[in-house]
Design an enzyme around this catalytic site. Structure first.
Site, mmCIF file in Angstrom:
data_model
loop_
_atom_site.group_PDB
_atom_site.id
_atom_site.type_symbol
_atom_site.label_atom_id
_atom_site.label_comp_id
_atom_site.label_asym_id
_atom_site.label_seq_id
_atom_site.Cartn_x
_atom_site.Cartn_y
_atom_site.Cartn_z
ATOM 1 N N GLU A 99 -6.553 -5.117 9.298
ATOM 2 C CA GLU A 99 -6.746 -6.654 9.515
ATOM 3 C C GLU A 99 -7.351 -7.177 10.904
ATOM 4 O O GLU A 99 -6.626 -8.085 11.627
ATOM 5 C CB GLU A 99 -5.601 -7.224 8.897
ATOM 6 C CG GLU A 99 -5.277 -7.197 7.771
ATOM 7 C CD GLU A 99 -4.010 -7.611 7.266
ATOM 8 O OE1 GLU A 99 -3.164 -8.185 7.864
ATOM 9 O OE2 GLU A 99 -3.617 -7.195 6.023
ATOM 10 N N ASN A 146 -8.949 -1.086 7.127
ATOM 11 C CA ASN A 146 -8.429 -1.879 5.947
ATOM 12 C C ASN A 146 -8.214 -3.398 6.188
ATOM 13 O O ASN A 146 -7.643 -3.548 7.143
ATOM 14 C CB ASN A 146 -7.008 -1.046 5.776
ATOM 15 C CG ASN A 146 -6.247 -1.346 4.276
ATOM 16 O OD1 ASN A 146 -6.724 -1.312 3.295
ATOM 17 N ND2 ASN A 146 -4.754 -2.035 4.453
ATOM 18 N N HIS A 150 -6.009 -8.283 -2.698
ATOM 19 C CA HIS A 150 -4.740 -9.303 -3.097
ATOM 20 C C HIS A 150 -5.324 -10.351 -3.698
ATOM 21 O O HIS A 150 -6.358 -11.172 -3.099
ATOM 22 C CB HIS A 150 -3.999 -9.632 -1.844
ATOM 23 C CG HIS A 150 -3.262 -8.601 -1.106
ATOM 24 N ND1 HIS A 150 -2.127 -7.934 -1.923
ATOM 25 C CD2 HIS A 150 -3.508 -7.994 -0.173
ATOM 26 C CE1 HIS A 150 -1.656 -6.855 -0.984
ATOM 27 N NE2 HIS A 150 -2.209 -6.858 0.144
ATOM 28 N N GLU A 190 -4.510 -2.188 -2.095
ATOM 29 C CA GLU A 190 -3.172 -2.935 -1.947
ATOM 30 C C GLU A 190 -3.394 -3.992 -3.201
ATOM 31 O O GLU A 190 -3.032 -4.992 -3.015
ATOM 32 C CB GLU A 190 -2.842 -3.556 -0.524
ATOM 33 C CG GLU A 190 -2.797 -2.831 0.703
ATOM 34 C CD GLU A 190 -2.466 -3.402 1.831
ATOM 35 O OE1 GLU A 190 -2.041 -4.889 1.657
ATOM 36 O OE2 GLU A 190 -2.762 -3.045 2.958
ATOM 37 N N ASP A 229 -2.957 -6.504 -6.105
ATOM 38 C CA ASP A 229 -1.873 -7.083 -6.959
ATOM 39 C C ASP A 229 -2.731 -8.514 -7.456
ATOM 40 O O ASP A 229 -3.740 -8.851 -6.846
ATOM 41 C CB ASP A 229 -0.756 -7.613 -6.067
ATOM 42 C CG ASP A 229 -0.863 -7.997 -4.872
ATOM 43 O OD1 ASP A 229 -1.668 -8.479 -4.190
ATOM 44 O OD2 ASP A 229 0.296 -7.810 -4.222
HETATM 45 O O1 G3I Z 1 13.979 -4.992 6.173
HETATM 46 C C1 G3I Z 1 14.354 -6.429 6.785
HETATM 47 C C2 G3I Z 1 15.830 -6.662 6.139
HETATM 48 O O2 G3I Z 1 16.494 -6.076 6.779
HETATM 49 C C3 G3I Z 1 15.879 -8.171 6.325
HETATM 50 O O3 G3I Z 1 17.051 -8.551 5.774
HETATM 51 C C4 G3I Z 1 14.789 -8.913 5.611
HETATM 52 C C5 G3I Z 1 14.839 -10.628 5.789
HETATM 53 O O4 G3I Z 1 13.736 -11.226 5.847
HETATM 54 O O5 G3I Z 1 13.719 -8.576 6.149
HETATM 55 C C6 G3I Z 1 13.345 -7.348 6.185
HETATM 56 O O6 G3I Z 1 12.112 -6.843 6.209
HETATM 57 C C7 G3I Z 1 11.113 -7.513 5.734
HETATM 58 C C8 G3I Z 1 10.299 -6.274 5.277
HETATM 59 O O7 G3I Z 1 9.096 -6.719 4.517
HETATM 60 C C9 G3I Z 1 10.929 -5.317 4.309
HETATM 61 O O8 G3I Z 1 11.035 -5.794 3.148
HETATM 62 C C10 G3I Z 1 10.322 -8.570 6.485
HETATM 63 O O9 G3I Z 1 11.068 -9.719 6.612
HETATM 64 C C11 G3I Z 1 8.859 -8.891 5.844
HETATM 65 O O10 G3I Z 1 8.070 -9.808 6.595
HETATM 66 C C12 G3I Z 1 8.201 -7.665 5.406
HETATM 67 O O11 G3I Z 1 7.115 -7.983 4.692
HETATM 68 C C13 G3I Z 1 6.145 -7.107 4.437
HETATM 69 C C14 G3I Z 1 4.773 -7.516 5.122
HETATM 70 O O12 G3I Z 1 3.752 -6.334 4.812
HETATM 71 C C15 G3I Z 1 4.886 -7.716 6.530
HETATM 72 O O13 G3I Z 1 3.841 -8.604 7.021
HETATM 73 C C16 G3I Z 1 5.698 -6.910 3.107
HETATM 74 O O14 G3I Z 1 7.104 -6.070 2.540
HETATM 75 C C17 G3I Z 1 4.709 -5.779 2.809
HETATM 76 O O15 G3I Z 1 4.398 -5.955 1.533
HETATM 77 C C18 G3I Z 1 3.494 -6.388 3.499
HETATM 78 O O16 G3I Z 1 2.440 -5.469 3.365
HETATM 79 C C19 G3I Z 1 1.064 -6.191 3.838
HETATM 80 C C20 G3I Z 1 0.363 -4.969 4.390
HETATM 81 O O17 G3I Z 1 1.053 -4.148 5.295
HETATM 82 C C21 G3I Z 1 -1.112 -5.284 4.976
HETATM 83 N N1 G3I Z 1 -1.765 -6.187 4.006
HETATM 84 C C22 G3I Z 1 -1.151 -7.290 3.490
HETATM 85 C C23 G3I Z 1 0.139 -6.984 2.968
HETATM 86 C C24 G3I Z 1 1.149 -8.089 2.159
HETATM 87 O O18 G3I Z 1 1.223 -9.027 3.295
#
Ligand code: G3I
Length: 369
Positions: A169, A210, A246, A278, A280
């Site tokens: 990105e 990506n 997405h 990715e 969905d």
């Molecule tokens: O692990 C912590 C946890 O300890 C805490 O309690 C909780 C509270 O918010 O947060 C948890 O971390 C989260 C993490 O995912 C794991 O679940 C983060 O807040 C959250 O921001 C994070 O989001 C991820 C996101 O990328 C970050 O921008 C998503 O799971 C993940 O699916 C998403 O993936 C991205 C790709 O990498 C790039 N393309 C877009 C895609 C969707 O946004």
């Protein structure tokens, strides 16, 4: 007369109910969805293998302790990508050490189950640890940090991670460079620096750029095209483009097949592999049988194009089941974007994907390929 009208209305109700129950899981006439338990073969992974194709899913190390999750993952998918466990936020949450344990668990799991691994992602504007974001690096220092990180991580999984999303990105929706830490500290050539470092660490790994919203023509698609074309002309080792994929039913879901194909063609004509990395398709709440059917049609469009295109060899969904998806907390008015529901039941989208794989096997058999 009254009796005849009564019989007619019964007949109409029966026909309507039959039409609605034609799709697995749709068992009521009021657009409600009732999933049915079905784990019968053929499984997506075995069909994909016959086609030399990858059907993968984004996974998390913590989910690998859930036996139901593992069962579905092993049965249905032949590739995995780390959803969060190979990002800077996990590997370098500490400034002074590398945390490879969650990623190691995913790679080990994949090897034990003969799954291809995509690594995600070496350089991104998001999910960088606070200690890194707060630095004020000079260009030289930043290059050293970026190259050092990429070298360490790619070397750690050398020969075991087949593909890396090296850069994620880097272009915004207007087609401009995104204002990331790397862009600020290093300048435009941070992308080529990243690719060269990854290639040096593992010359056999396939290296990807990506991004999202690349599936249809736009200033962003043009900018990414120009970026990778320029990199290739300079001899930068870049092998593939990840179309994240997405989508939302609010915006029509997956684009028309012609649009999708033309977008793949553009990058394939540069000699690049194109993968949907990715995928969905989120549904505006509430979820109904007819929206699930629309979602299935979206997946069908995507799979048909991907399977037919010689430059495309993988579709990975962004999670195994709906409960694990990022969608609910990011777009709270939408939900249920994946192939399996919260209870791991197959959704209409699952059957659409499976139908496409079966049809492609048949098509190739008929054509003698
Ligand atoms: O692990 C912590 C946890 O300890 C805490 O309690 C909780 C509270 O918010 O947060 C948890 O971390 C989260 C993490 O995912 C794991 O679940 C983060 O807040 C959250 O921001 C994070 O989001 C991820 C996101 O990328 C970050 O921008 C998503 O799971 C993940 O699916 C998403 O993936 C991205 C790709 O990498 C790039 N393309 C877009 C895609 C969707 O946004």
């Amino acid at each position: 007369m009254l009796r005849r009208r009564f019989l007619w209305s019964i007949l109409i109700v029966v026909i309507a109910a039959t039409l609605l129950t034609g799709m697995p899981g749709c068992r009521s006439g009021n657009d409600d969805y009732e999933p049915i338990e079905d784990t019968s073969p053929p499984y997506l992974s075995e069909l994909a293998e016959k086609l030399d194709f990858y059907i993968g899913a984004a996974v998390g190390e913590s989910y690998l302790r859930n036996s139901e999750y593992v069962e579905v993952l092993k049965r249905e998918f032949n590739a995995v990508v780390a959803e969060n466990d190979m990002k800077w936020s996990t590997i370098r949450w500490s400034e002074h050490s590398y945390n490879f344990a969650p990623g190691d668990a995913i790679v080990k799991f994949a090897e034990e189950n003969r799954m291809m691994v995509r690594g995600h992602t070496l350089a991104w504007h998001s999910q960088n640890p606070g200690w890194l974001r707060n630095k004020k690096y000079s260009r030289e220092e930043a290059i050293e940090v970026l190259e050092g990180y990429i070298t360490e991580v790619v070397t750690h999984w050398k020969g075991r991670i087949k593909e890396w999303d090296v850069v994620n990105e880097a272009i915004d929706d207007e087609g401009k460079r995104r204002d990331s830490i790397w862009q600020q500290w290093i300048g435009d050539d941070w992308i080529e620096i990243a690719f060269r470092a990854a290639h040096k660490a593992d010359p056999d790994a396939l290296l990807f750029y990506n991004d999202y919203n690349l599936e249809y023509p736009s200033p962003k698609q043009n900018a990414v095209y120009n970026l990778v074309n320029g990199l290739l002309k300079k001899g930068v080792p870049i092998h593939g483009i990840g179309f994240q994929g997405h989508f939302s039913l609010e915006y029509g879901g997956v684009p028309a097949k012609g649009t999708l194909k033309a977008s793949i063609d553009r990058f394939a004509n540069l000699g690049l592999i194109v993968q949907f990395t990715e995928v969905d398709v989120r549904i505006p709440k509430p979820v109904t049988a007819s929206k699930l059917k629309q979602q299935a049609e979206s997946y069908r469009r995507l799979l048909e194009v991907a399977l037919e295109h010689p430059a495309c060899n993988a579709v990975l969904v962004w999670g195994v089941h709906d409960k694990q998806s990022w969608v609910d907390y990011t777009f709270p008015n939408t939900t249920a974007p994946l192939l399996f529901d919260n209870s791991f039941y197959r959704k209409p989208a699952y059957y659409a994907v499976r139908d496409c794989l079966l049809a492609e096997i048949e098509r190739r058999e008929v054509e003698g390929k």
